[in-house]
Write a protein that holds these residues in place. Structure first.
Motif, PDB file in Angstrom:
ATOM      1  N   LYS A 239      38.024  34.643  42.373  1.00 12.59           N
ATOM      2  CA  LYS A 239      38.358  33.966  41.120  1.00 12.59           C
ATOM      3  C   LYS A 239      38.424  32.462  41.383  1.00 12.59           C
ATOM      4  CE  LYS A 239      40.944  37.960  39.523  1.00 12.59           C
ATOM      5  NZ  LYS A 239      42.226  38.464  39.047  1.00 12.59           N
ATOM      6  N   PRO A 240      38.547  31.637  40.353  1.00 13.89           N
ATOM      7  CA  PRO A 240      38.577  30.179  40.553  1.00 13.89           C
ATOM      8  C   PRO A 240      39.643  29.684  41.531  1.00 13.89           C
ATOM      9  CG  PRO A 240      38.176  30.657  38.257  1.00 13.89           C
ATOM     10  CD  PRO A 240      38.480  31.975  38.927  1.00 13.89           C
ATOM     11  N   LEU A 241      40.757  30.415  41.683  1.00 18.44           N
ATOM     12  CA  LEU A 241      41.810  29.991  42.601  1.00 18.44           C
ATOM     13  C   LEU A 241      41.852  30.797  43.894  1.00 18.44           C
ATOM     14  CD1 LEU A 241      44.707  29.177  40.107  1.00 18.44           C
ATOM     15  CD2 LEU A 241      43.164  27.587  41.272  1.00 18.44           C
ATOM     16  N   GLY A 242      40.818  31.592  44.160  1.00 19.15           N
ATOM     17  CA  GLY A 242      40.757  32.282  45.441  1.00 19.15           C
ATOM     18  C   GLY A 242      40.462  33.761  45.352  1.00 19.15           C
ATOM     19  N   LEU A 243      40.740  34.444  46.456  1.00 18.35           N
ATOM     20  CA  LEU A 243      40.422  35.858  46.583  1.00 18.35           C
ATOM     21  C   LEU A 243      41.547  36.736  46.046  1.00 18.35           C
ATOM     22  CD1 LEU A 243      39.110  35.880  50.264  1.00 18.35           C
ATOM     23  CD2 LEU A 243      37.796  35.572  48.174  1.00 18.35           C
ATOM     24  N   GLU A 244      41.151  37.802  45.400  1.00 19.16           N
ATOM     25  CA  GLU A 244      42.132  38.779  44.929  1.00 19.16           C
ATOM     26  C   GLU A 244      42.897  39.345  46.133  1.00 19.16           C
ATOM     27  OE1 GLU A 244      41.881  42.193  41.627  1.00 19.16           O
ATOM     28  OE2 GLU A 244      40.504  42.468  43.314  1.00 19.16           O
ATOM     29  N   GLY A 245      44.217  39.357  46.040  1.00 18.61           N
ATOM     30  CA  GLY A 245      45.038  39.896  47.120  1.00 18.61           C
ATOM     31  C   GLY A 245      45.418  38.881  48.179  1.00 18.61           C
ATOM     32  N   ASP A 246      45.075  37.609  47.988  1.00 23.95           N
ATOM     33  CA  ASP A 246      45.407  36.565  48.960  1.00 23.95           C
ATOM     34  C   ASP A 246      46.430  35.618  48.342  1.00 23.95           C
ATOM     35  OD1 ASP A 246      44.854  35.391  51.592  1.00 23.95           O
ATOM     36  OD2 ASP A 246      44.151  33.678  50.443  1.00 23.95           O
TER      37      ASP A 246
END
Length: 192
Positions: A38-45
């Motif tokens: 997503k625009p702000l990074g990886l899912e689950g991170d």
């Protein structure tokens, strides 16, 4: 060939450091299967200190696998010859463990085009005391500063899905400064 060898995430948790316990998301571990970007990074991170990590320009952190033998060796030497286990992908706090792209060949503005996602090189990573704690020896951050093997942050241009084993193409940006030179210029006064 340029390839994503490992995709790594972590939830923020307590990390024991020389400065006491702190919250951190540096202890990344490899993930199986596809992960949404997503625009702000990886899912689950997660990132614990949003003043220096995360955000649109630093949504994803990539690190070259080519430097892992160096870190394995200096870590063993710093720990009195204790080779222990090999450092797994994610040990440098990176989300993406890459093959085929180092700091000298990554320029600010370059695009990493994956089959279902585009990421743009934005800036070097600057190490802190948390790197020492996660690698288990006090000189880690200093060695990263001296070597220039810092990895680089990426912004998400086209959200999508990534998975270990994905190949990517490097599409050159304006080519004004590469990550290694920018890192060296910004840290020259801090290296002793």
């Amino acid at each position: 060939m340029m390839k994503l060898l490992s995709l790594n995430t972590a939830r923020a948790s307590t990390l024991q450091t020389d400065q006491g316990p702190v919250m951190s998301g540096i202890a990344k571990r490899p993930r199986e299967g596809a992960v949404t970007v997503k625009p702000l990074g990886l899912e689950g991170d997660e990132q614990a200190d949003l003043d220096v990590h995360g955000g649109v320009a630093k949504a994803v952190y990539a690190y070259p696998s080519e430097h892992y033998p160096f870190w394995q060796t200096v870590r063993a030497q710093a720990r009195a010859g204790d080779w222990g286990q090999d450092l797994p992908p994610g040990s440098l706090g990176e989300n993406l463990t890459l093959a085929g792209l180092t700091e000298s060949d990554a320029w600010v503005g370059d695009l990493l085009r994956f089959p279902d996602c585009d990421l743009a090189v934005s800036e070097p990573r600057y190490p802190c005391f948390k790197l020492n704690a996660v690698l288990g020896f006090k000189q880690a951050a200093k060695l990263m500063m001296q070597s220039g093997w810092c990895g680089f942050y990426l912004s998400v241009i086209r959200p999508g899905v990534l998975g270990a084993g994905d190949s990517f193409e490097l599409i050159p940006g304006p080519r004004e400064v590469n990550i290694r030179d920018l890192f060296k210029a910004r840290t020259a006064s801090k290296i002793r």
